[in-house]
Design an enzyme around this catalytic site. Structure first.
Site, mmCIF file in Angstrom:
data_model
loop_
_atom_site.group_PDB
_atom_site.id
_atom_site.type_symbol
_atom_site.label_atom_id
_atom_site.label_comp_id
_atom_site.label_asym_id
_atom_site.label_seq_id
_atom_site.Cartn_x
_atom_site.Cartn_y
_atom_site.Cartn_z
ATOM 1 N N PHE A 74 0.894 -1.108 0.158
ATOM 2 C CA PHE A 74 0.049 -0.172 -0.106
ATOM 3 C C PHE A 74 0.911 1.273 -0.006
ATOM 4 O O PHE A 74 0.336 2.331 -0.302
ATOM 5 C CB PHE A 74 -0.778 0.082 1.276
ATOM 6 C CG PHE A 74 -1.876 -1.019 1.186
ATOM 7 C CD1 PHE A 74 -3.248 -0.633 0.650
ATOM 8 C CD2 PHE A 74 -1.657 -2.160 2.052
ATOM 9 C CE1 PHE A 74 -4.362 -1.692 0.765
ATOM 10 C CE2 PHE A 74 -2.758 -3.124 2.269
ATOM 11 C CZ PHE A 74 -3.866 -2.858 1.588
ATOM 12 N N ALA A 75 2.167 1.219 0.373
ATOM 13 C CA ALA A 75 2.986 2.440 0.801
ATOM 14 C C ALA A 75 3.218 3.008 -0.371
ATOM 15 O O ALA A 75 3.846 2.659 -1.175
ATOM 16 C CB ALA A 75 4.471 2.010 1.591
ATOM 17 N N THR A 118 -5.200 1.987 -8.734
ATOM 18 C CA THR A 118 -6.170 3.125 -8.604
ATOM 19 C C THR A 118 -6.989 3.369 -10.225
ATOM 20 O O THR A 118 -6.552 3.099 -11.124
ATOM 21 C CB THR A 118 -5.445 4.470 -8.412
ATOM 22 O OG1 THR A 118 -6.432 5.597 -8.563
ATOM 23 C CG2 THR A 118 -4.301 4.731 -9.217
ATOM 24 N N TYR A 142 0.710 10.477 -10.924
ATOM 25 C CA TYR A 142 -0.043 9.306 -9.949
ATOM 26 C C TYR A 142 -0.448 8.231 -10.797
ATOM 27 O O TYR A 142 0.109 7.275 -10.415
ATOM 28 C CB TYR A 142 -0.871 10.097 -9.045
ATOM 29 C CG TYR A 142 -1.691 9.087 -8.032
ATOM 30 C CD1 TYR A 142 -0.880 8.498 -7.130
ATOM 31 C CD2 TYR A 142 -3.064 8.848 -8.496
ATOM 32 C CE1 TYR A 142 -1.477 7.468 -6.284
ATOM 33 C CE2 TYR A 142 -3.570 7.700 -7.330
ATOM 34 C CZ TYR A 142 -2.763 7.112 -6.404
ATOM 35 O OH TYR A 142 -3.247 6.074 -5.839
ATOM 36 N N LEU A 191 -13.387 14.354 -0.378
ATOM 37 C CA LEU A 191 -14.824 14.946 -0.465
ATOM 38 C C LEU A 191 -15.562 14.578 0.835
ATOM 39 O O LEU A 191 -16.126 15.556 1.625
ATOM 40 C CB LEU A 191 -15.746 14.461 -1.558
ATOM 41 C CG LEU A 191 -17.141 14.838 -1.593
ATOM 42 C CD1 LEU A 191 -17.165 16.476 -1.688
ATOM 43 C CD2 LEU A 191 -17.872 14.217 -2.833
HETATM 44 N N1 UFG Z 1 -14.323 17.526 -4.457
HETATM 45 C C1 UFG Z 1 -15.230 18.805 -4.265
HETATM 46 N N2 UFG Z 1 -14.744 19.452 -2.934
HETATM 47 C C2 UFG Z 1 -13.802 19.151 -2.133
HETATM 48 C C3 UFG Z 1 -13.276 17.919 -2.601
HETATM 49 C C4 UFG Z 1 -13.570 17.119 -3.466
HETATM 50 O O1 UFG Z 1 -16.149 19.023 -4.997
HETATM 51 O O2 UFG Z 1 -13.473 19.691 -1.321
HETATM 52 C C5 UFG Z 1 -14.955 16.900 -5.581
HETATM 53 C C6 UFG Z 1 -13.892 16.553 -6.557
HETATM 54 O O3 UFG Z 1 -13.748 17.585 -7.490
HETATM 55 C C7 UFG Z 1 -14.429 15.307 -7.000
HETATM 56 C C8 UFG Z 1 -15.115 14.592 -6.056
HETATM 57 O O4 UFG Z 1 -15.352 15.422 -5.019
HETATM 58 O O5 UFG Z 1 -15.239 15.345 -8.312
HETATM 59 C C9 UFG Z 1 -14.243 13.589 -5.436
HETATM 60 O O6 UFG Z 1 -12.803 14.102 -4.934
HETATM 61 P P1 UFG Z 1 -12.064 13.292 -3.936
HETATM 62 O O7 UFG Z 1 -10.850 14.437 -3.819
HETATM 63 O O8 UFG Z 1 -12.639 12.869 -2.812
HETATM 64 O O9 UFG Z 1 -11.361 12.125 -4.683
HETATM 65 P P2 UFG Z 1 -11.074 11.983 -6.299
HETATM 66 O O10 UFG Z 1 -11.840 11.283 -7.317
HETATM 67 O O11 UFG Z 1 -10.207 13.179 -6.685
HETATM 68 O O12 UFG Z 1 -9.636 10.850 -6.271
HETATM 69 C C10 UFG Z 1 -9.738 9.384 -6.215
HETATM 70 C C11 UFG Z 1 -8.833 8.978 -5.268
HETATM 71 C C12 UFG Z 1 -7.472 8.915 -6.107
HETATM 72 C C13 UFG Z 1 -7.753 8.438 -7.382
HETATM 73 C C14 UFG Z 1 -8.907 9.355 -8.153
HETATM 74 C C15 UFG Z 1 -8.829 8.901 -9.598
HETATM 75 O O13 UFG Z 1 -8.695 9.355 -4.099
HETATM 76 O O14 UFG Z 1 -6.492 7.949 -5.434
HETATM 77 O O15 UFG Z 1 -9.937 9.004 -7.570
HETATM 78 O O16 UFG Z 1 -9.384 10.108 -10.283
HETATM 79 F F1 UFG Z 1 -6.505 8.700 -8.002
#
Ligand code: UFG
Length: 335
Positions: A74-75, A118, A142, A191
């Site tokens: 996982f690291a 991922t 990433y 999120l």
């Molecule tokens: N979002 C917001 N506001 C916030 C945080 C997130 O609107 O404060 C939105 C983002 O734009 C996105 C959704 O919520 O549309 C989910 O965002 P996250 O940051 O929770 O997760 P991600 O989809 O960006 O990331 C996940 C995994 C990553 C992986 C990625 C692949 O955490 O490891 O999906 O796209 F790489």
């Protein structure tokens, strides 16, 4: 008794996997440098080794000392945005780090690996739901670093007999339903914890873009409970132990859920409105990302237990409500 070595076992998904391994009666050794993980999150492990992922000697002695016969790796660094700013760091940690683990496994004759990958290996989807066969065109460093290792693994299989299961997580979310473990990133960018904090009046919150080509204008994602991810690791390990072949699986609920759906779920679960501001789009966010997990269901019998977004949010909220500073004490969080 043989052990499973869990690199990154002090982190969010790793620690939930450690608990699941321990509940399955397996002996677990966590290997972690605690740069982002938490010592307290490793308490279900039988042993803890503090070490750097590229420290070949420490890795090899951990494997020998604990009679390790399988590794869960996982690291890694995990922020898409940071990987765009610091690709060198991501290649060093995620590619060179994983190669160091593979080298140690080959040198010590450990034949089984479960590798954390991922949804970011796919890049912008050309069709949904995303199956294992979907083209791999990462749009950030990433995703590239994870794909580089995915691509190396079949070669290690042929040359060294190392069998592996690659698990591609979509949006890992939620917390241990017993309340023993949870998500604690610093800073927290995901999120659900951000929306929960906003509902609890602890932080401000923005939706990153509401002008996407989706039903409500916000991004669609596939939230999958961290305990269900942990269960998939156990199934993957059991399959390898039973002599099953190397494989790659997508892991999601297959349920496209918008940012607004998540905000509504948080409001329902917490019983308070989430104050929301609409901000600009975040770089590198695909509009729609959701998985087909038919293959792992069919081949390994994976069956998610916490599919509903309200259930996922409820566990995340329960953890964050009780542990506002996560694993840190309130005083540490102030600093
Ligand atoms: N979002 C917001 N506001 C916030 C945080 C997130 O609107 O404060 C939105 C983002 O734009 C996105 C959704 O919520 O549309 C989910 O965002 P996250 O940051 O929770 O997760 P991600 O989809 O960006 O990331 C996940 C995994 C990553 C992986 C990625 C692949 O955490 O490891 O999906 O796209 F790489």
């Amino acid at each position: 008794m043989t052990s499973v070595l869990v690199t990154g076992g002090a982190g969010y998904i790793g620690s939930h996997a450690v608990k699941a391994l321990s509940e399955s009666g397996l002996r677990v050794v966590v290997y972690d440098n605690l740069s982002a993980g938490h010592r307290e999150a490793t308490r279900f492990a039988d042993a803890f080794v503090e070490g750097e992922i590229q420290d070949a000697d420490t890795l090899r002695s951990a494997i020998r000392d604990h009679d390790v016969d399988a590794v869960m790796h996982f690291a890694a660094w995990l922020s898409v945005g940071d990987s765009v700013r610091d690709p060198a760091g991501y290649y060093r940690n995620n590619v060179m780090g994983a190669l160091a683990v593979l080298d140690a496994m080959v040198a010590e004759h450990v034949p089984r690996l479960v590798f954390s990958s991922t949804a970011a290996v796919f890049g912008n989807p050309v069709e949904t739901p995303i199956t294992e066969e979907h083209p791999k065109q990462p749009i950030n460093a990433y995703g590239e670093t994870k794909l580089a290792i995915e691509r190396a693994l079949p070669h290690y299989g042929r040359a060294y007999g190392l069998r592996s299961v690659v698990l591609r997580y979509f949006n890992a979310a939620g917390a241990d339903p017993d309340g023993a473990l949870g998500e604690d990133h610093d800073p927290e960018l995901h999120l659900i914890p951000r929306a929960v904090d906003a509902a609890l009046g602890r932080d401000s919150f923005q939706i990153f873009g509401d002008d996407y080509d989706t039903p409500d204008g916000t991004c669609l994602r596939d939230y999958v409970h961290v305990t269900d991810l942990a269960a998939a690791h156990i199934l993957a390990l059991e399959s390898l132990r039973a002599g099953g072949p190397s494989a790659r699986y997508n892991l999601g609920n297959g349920q496209p859920t918008s940012v607004r759906d998540v905000v509504d779920a948080v409001a329902r679960v917490v019983g308070r409105q989430v104050p929301v501001a609409i901000g600009p789009r975040r770089d590198g966010d695909p509009a729609v990302l959701f998985a087909s997990s038919a293959r792992i269901k069919q081949e390994l019998g994976w069956k998610p237990r916490f599919e509903h977004i309200d259930t996922i949010v409820r566990t995340a909220w329960a953890w964050r409500d009780v542990r506002p500073a996560g694993y840190r004490t309130a005083a540490q969080a102030e600093r």
